[in-house]
Design a protein around this motif. Sequence first.
Motif, mmCIF file in Angstrom:
data_model
loop_
_atom_site.group_PDB
_atom_site.id
_atom_site.type_symbol
_atom_site.label_atom_id
_atom_site.label_comp_id
_atom_site.label_asym_id
_atom_site.label_seq_id
_atom_site.Cartn_x
_atom_site.Cartn_y
_atom_site.Cartn_z
ATOM 1 N N ALA A 1 12.755 54.867 9.902
ATOM 2 C CA ALA A 1 11.843 55.977 10.129
ATOM 3 C C ALA A 1 12.537 57.058 10.974
ATOM 4 C CB ALA A 1 10.577 55.483 10.814
ATOM 5 N N ASP A 2 13.320 56.615 11.960
ATOM 6 C CA ASP A 2 14.022 57.562 12.824
ATOM 7 C C ASP A 2 14.932 58.464 11.987
ATOM 8 O OD1 ASP A 2 16.701 58.094 14.542
ATOM 9 O OD2 ASP A 2 14.954 58.037 15.883
ATOM 10 N N ARG A 3 15.764 57.864 11.136
ATOM 11 C CA ARG A 3 16.692 58.654 10.307
ATOM 12 C C ARG A 3 15.936 59.578 9.357
ATOM 13 N NH1 ARG A 3 19.484 53.797 9.734
ATOM 14 N NH2 ARG A 3 18.704 53.607 7.622
ATOM 15 N N MET A 4 14.855 59.078 8.766
ATOM 16 C CA MET A 4 14.085 59.877 7.818
ATOM 17 C C MET A 4 13.482 61.104 8.519
ATOM 18 S SD MET A 4 10.527 59.011 5.877
ATOM 19 C CE MET A 4 9.660 59.182 7.419
ATOM 20 N N LEU A 5 12.888 60.904 9.694
ATOM 21 C CA LEU A 5 12.283 62.023 10.414
ATOM 22 C C LEU A 5 13.336 63.033 10.844
ATOM 23 C CD1 LEU A 5 9.638 60.067 12.480
ATOM 24 C CD2 LEU A 5 9.168 61.750 10.685
ATOM 25 N N ARG A 11 12.497 66.064 15.772
ATOM 26 C CA ARG A 11 13.314 65.611 16.895
ATOM 27 C C ARG A 11 12.477 64.692 17.782
ATOM 28 N NH1 ARG A 11 12.318 68.569 21.581
ATOM 29 N NH2 ARG A 11 10.932 70.332 21.222
ATOM 30 N N LEU A 12 13.146 63.717 18.334
ATOM 31 C CA LEU A 12 12.496 62.779 19.246
ATOM 32 C C LEU A 12 12.264 63.488 20.571
ATOM 33 C CD1 LEU A 12 11.572 59.828 19.806
ATOM 34 C CD2 LEU A 12 13.886 59.408 20.646
ATOM 35 N N VAL A 13 11.005 63.542 21.031
ATOM 36 C CA VAL A 13 10.705 64.251 22.271
ATOM 37 C C VAL A 13 10.235 63.314 23.384
ATOM 38 C CG1 VAL A 13 10.210 66.457 21.165
ATOM 39 C CG2 VAL A 13 8.356 64.817 21.523
ATOM 40 N N ARG A 14 9.771 62.128 23.022
ATOM 41 C CA ARG A 14 9.218 61.216 24.031
ATOM 42 C C ARG A 14 9.225 59.806 23.485
ATOM 43 N NH1 ARG A 14 8.947 63.888 28.676
ATOM 44 N NH2 ARG A 14 7.491 62.945 30.087
ATOM 45 N N VAL A 15 9.342 58.847 24.372
ATOM 46 C CA VAL A 15 9.220 57.442 23.993
ATOM 47 C C VAL A 15 8.138 56.823 24.863
ATOM 48 C CG1 VAL A 15 10.371 55.198 23.877
ATOM 49 C CG2 VAL A 15 11.624 57.274 23.261
ATOM 50 N N HIS A 16 7.192 56.209 24.229
ATOM 51 C CA HIS A 16 6.118 55.509 24.923
ATOM 52 C C HIS A 16 6.379 54.014 24.796
ATOM 53 C CE1 HIS A 16 3.780 59.220 25.271
ATOM 54 N NE2 HIS A 16 4.299 59.494 24.092
ATOM 55 N N GLN A 17 6.006 53.281 25.808
ATOM 56 C CA GLN A 17 6.223 51.837 25.800
ATOM 57 C C GLN A 17 4.892 51.107 25.822
ATOM 58 O OE1 GLN A 17 8.546 51.558 29.405
ATOM 59 N NE2 GLN A 17 10.467 51.603 28.260
ATOM 60 N N GLN A 178 7.839 59.536 19.784
ATOM 61 C CA GLN A 178 7.022 60.706 19.447
ATOM 62 C C GLN A 178 7.974 61.779 18.952
ATOM 63 O OE1 GLN A 178 4.442 62.109 22.583
ATOM 64 N NE2 GLN A 178 4.399 64.171 21.746
ATOM 65 N N PHE A 179 7.807 62.158 17.701
ATOM 66 C CA PHE A 179 8.658 63.160 17.084
ATOM 67 C C PHE A 179 7.883 64.447 16.891
ATOM 68 C CE2 PHE A 179 10.724 59.235 16.066
ATOM 69 C CZ PHE A 179 12.064 59.550 15.946
ATOM 70 N N GLU A 180 8.586 65.575 16.964
ATOM 71 C CA GLU A 180 7.966 66.880 16.723
ATOM 72 C C GLU A 180 8.834 67.677 15.778
ATOM 73 O OE1 GLU A 180 7.334 68.868 20.443
ATOM 74 O OE2 GLU A 180 5.715 67.514 21.026
ATOM 75 N N LEU A 181 8.157 68.563 15.054
ATOM 76 C CA LEU A 181 8.820 69.464 14.133
ATOM 77 C C LEU A 181 8.407 70.884 14.496
ATOM 78 C CD1 LEU A 181 10.461 69.971 11.484
ATOM 79 C CD2 LEU A 181 8.265 69.784 10.273
ATOM 80 N N SER A 182 9.400 71.732 14.726
ATOM 81 C CA SER A 182 9.106 73.143 15.009
ATOM 82 C C SER A 182 8.927 73.875 13.685
ATOM 83 C CB SER A 182 10.248 73.777 15.791
ATOM 84 O OG SER A 182 10.353 73.177 17.066
ATOM 85 N N LEU A 183 7.816 74.577 13.573
ATOM 86 C CA LEU A 183 7.538 75.337 12.354
ATOM 87 C C LEU A 183 7.669 76.819 12.668
ATOM 88 C CD1 LEU A 183 4.386 73.362 11.158
ATOM 89 C CD2 LEU A 183 6.727 73.166 10.311
#
Length: 186
Positions: A1-5, A11-17, A178-183
């Motif tokens: 999923a990481d590679r696909m996104l 881009r990865l902006v945060r990691v929650h545990q 948590q991934f985000e995409l800038s539009l």
Amino acid sequence: ADRMLRARGYRLVRVHQRMRRPLAGPLPAPRWPEGVTVRPCDGTPEELRRVHACAEEAFADRYEGVGRTFERWSADLVHERTDPALWVLAERAGRIVGVAVCDLTTVQDAPSGEVCQLAVAREARRTGLGKALLLAAFARFADRGVTTVGLDVDSESPTGAHHLYARAGMAVTATIGQFELSLPAR
């Protein structure tokens, strides 16, 4: 999923545990800071508003700083199964300075505890109050026969909450990116 996104521009902006702890064996007793009194929540609308105010103040420095209105907060955390007697409120001079908002849930067909929010007001930080609230929540769950407790935490919490949870015996069981995409603007 990481590679696909990432391939699609995210881009990865945060990691929650996701963290969990068994409640087997004797639990350490909480040590309360001087001048702090502890009690359960009474569940009245006025008290729920005071708990919300404490939590929102404590989380004001969270990622993106986006708070929740009382209506949104209560819709997320207060439901027909809510038992305010599980919540741990810490007061100093009549002001709520810390809360552990707790709920009962089920994990693998067994009752489990969930610390939905652990919040400490700025002026009460670095006094041991957070750890005391967490240990008191563990004890309340254990008194009800619950054998595990879990919570979610931002791995980049500005207060270092994830370190506190690890010191209290919690271990990471999952990480969520948590991934985000800038539009482009239209």
